[in-house]
Design a protein around this motif. Structure first.
Motif, PDB file in Angstrom:
ATOM      1  N   TYR A 141       0.285  32.080 -16.541  1.00 33.15           N
ATOM      2  CA  TYR A 141       1.086  30.906 -16.186  1.00 33.15           C
ATOM      3  C   TYR A 141       2.573  31.215 -16.321  1.00 33.15           C
ATOM      4  O   TYR A 141       3.379  30.844 -15.461  1.00 33.15           O
ATOM      5  N   ILE A 144       3.746  33.344 -13.426  1.00 31.20           N
ATOM      6  CA  ILE A 144       3.955  32.541 -12.216  1.00 31.20           C
ATOM      7  C   ILE A 144       5.303  31.820 -12.290  1.00 31.20           C
ATOM      8  O   ILE A 144       6.058  31.766 -11.317  1.00 31.20           O
ATOM      9  N   TYR A 145       5.611  31.282 -13.480  1.00 28.95           N
ATOM     10  CA  TYR A 145       6.883  30.577 -13.656  1.00 28.95           C
ATOM     11  C   TYR A 145       8.063  31.530 -13.477  1.00 28.95           C
ATOM     12  O   TYR A 145       9.073  31.168 -12.856  1.00 28.95           O
ATOM     13  N   GLU A 148       8.143  32.151  -9.582  1.00 28.71           N
ATOM     14  CA  GLU A 148       8.375  31.001  -8.705  1.00 28.71           C
ATOM     15  C   GLU A 148       9.419  30.023  -9.233  1.00 28.71           C
ATOM     16  O   GLU A 148       9.911  29.170  -8.483  1.00 28.71           O
ATOM     17  N   ALA A 152       6.788  25.803 -10.142  1.00 28.24           N
ATOM     18  CA  ALA A 152       5.396  26.166 -10.425  1.00 28.24           C
ATOM     19  C   ALA A 152       4.684  25.135 -11.300  1.00 28.24           C
ATOM     20  O   ALA A 152       3.479  24.934 -11.173  1.00 28.24           O
ATOM     21  N   PHE A 153       5.450  24.467 -12.189  1.00 31.22           N
ATOM     22  CA  PHE A 153       4.861  23.488 -13.112  1.00 31.22           C
ATOM     23  C   PHE A 153       5.796  22.294 -13.255  1.00 31.22           C
ATOM     24  O   PHE A 153       7.015  22.422 -13.204  1.00 31.22           O
ATOM     25  N   SER A 159      11.015  27.001 -20.961  1.00 33.16           N
ATOM     26  CA  SER A 159      10.279  28.125 -20.364  1.00 33.16           C
ATOM     27  C   SER A 159       9.721  29.061 -21.436  1.00 33.16           C
ATOM     28  O   SER A 159       9.297  30.163 -21.123  1.00 33.16           O
ATOM     29  N   PRO A 182       0.273  21.838 -13.117  1.00 31.09           N
ATOM     30  CA  PRO A 182       0.569  22.901 -12.151  1.00 31.09           C
ATOM     31  C   PRO A 182       0.928  22.281 -10.812  1.00 31.09           C
ATOM     32  O   PRO A 182       0.293  21.319 -10.377  1.00 31.09           O
ATOM     33  N   LEU A 184       1.876  24.337  -7.858  1.00 31.14           N
ATOM     34  CA  LEU A 184       1.659  25.230  -6.723  1.00 31.14           C
ATOM     35  C   LEU A 184       0.167  25.495  -6.542  1.00 31.14           C
ATOM     36  O   LEU A 184      -0.598  25.428  -7.508  1.00 31.14           O
ATOM     37  N   SER A 187      -1.124  28.239  -9.005  1.00 30.42           N
ATOM     38  CA  SER A 187      -1.166  27.804 -10.401  1.00 30.42           C
ATOM     39  C   SER A 187      -2.257  26.756 -10.617  1.00 30.42           C
ATOM     40  O   SER A 187      -2.902  26.725 -11.669  1.00 30.42           O
ATOM     41  N   ARG A 188      -2.507  25.918  -9.610  1.00 30.45           N
ATOM     42  CA  ARG A 188      -3.588  24.933  -9.707  1.00 30.45           C
ATOM     43  C   ARG A 188      -4.952  25.619  -9.718  1.00 30.45           C
ATOM     44  O   ARG A 188      -5.838  25.257 -10.503  1.00 30.45           O
TER      45      ARG A 188
END
Length: 223
Positions: A141, A144-145, A148, A152-153, A159, A182, A184, A187-188
């Motif tokens: 996760y 991804i953050y 993106e 992303a969340f 962060s 989430p 995106l 991420s989902r």
């Protein structure tokens, strides 16, 4: 090998090592990550426990020399990535740590479900893998953050890794408070996968442990 080395190797060759690993992982996830990053001293404590977790995992790999070399190289790269910080290095560091934790989970599962009577240490070994799963998803996760950004969340207070660790644990246990979501597709999907694993892992684990205990009890009665 000196006497101290033999004692350490003897400890990690026993099932009790799974209990030690659980204690270290528990402290790392529930104490060090949530409370250990706010100050300089806290960051030092966080880094110390991070290294402790990684090195402890290496000791699990004593039985396979080649695998131990590979994991040792991974740990060195992870530590270097933690020292020399940058967004791109953080992504690489997280992915290397994910790979490391996956290898560690595999070895712990082999020990947990090895032939023989079910002991409390084996049960703790199964819990170790469950916590490692939450740690792995938290790293994914966060990765991804880092790639993106804030899109992303939704609902993140910061962060820091503690935010992603919190989200990962609530997703794995399907608590789902809804304060972090989430946003995106990827991420989902990752969150859905973690929730599914969080449901299936305990069910399969309990069934397997009960089966092993039944078989070992049956063998003891026959003797």
């Amino acid at each position: 090998m000196n006497a101290v080395g033999k004692k350490i190797q003897s400890l990690w060759a026993q099932e009790a090592s799974l209990t030690v690993l659980l204690c270290i992982l528990f402290i790392h996830i529930f104490i060090v990550i949530p409370f250990g990053q706010g100050t300089t001293f806290g960051r030092l404590i966080f880094f110390a426990f991070y290294i402790c977790l990684l090195v402890t995992g290496i000791l699990i790999f004593f039985e396979n020399f080649i695998l131990k070399l590979i994991v040792s190289a991974l740990v060195v790269l992870i530590i270097l990535g933690a020292i020399f910080r940058s967004p791109s290095l953080d992504v690489i560091n997280n992915l290397l740590t994910v790979l490391y934790c996956m290898l560690l989970s595999w070895v712990v599962l082999l020990r947990t479900f090895h032939d023989g009577p079910v002991t409390v240490h084996r049960v703790f070994g199964a819990v170790v893998v469950y916590l490692l799963l939450s740690f792995i998803f938290a790293l994914l996760y966060q990765t991804i953050y880092l790639i993106e950004g804030g899109a992303a969340f939704k609902g993140l207070a910061s962060s820091d890794r503690k935010e992603f660790m919190y989200f990962s644990l609530t997703t794995l246990t399907t608590a789902g408070y809804g304060d972090i979501n989430p946003a995106l597709p990827f991420s989902r999907s990752l969150a859905n996968m973690e929730a599914l694993i969080g449901q299936l892992y305990p069910a399969v684990l309990i069934a397997r442990l009960v089966s092993m205990e039944f078989e070992s009890s049956k063998e003891r009665k026959q003797k």
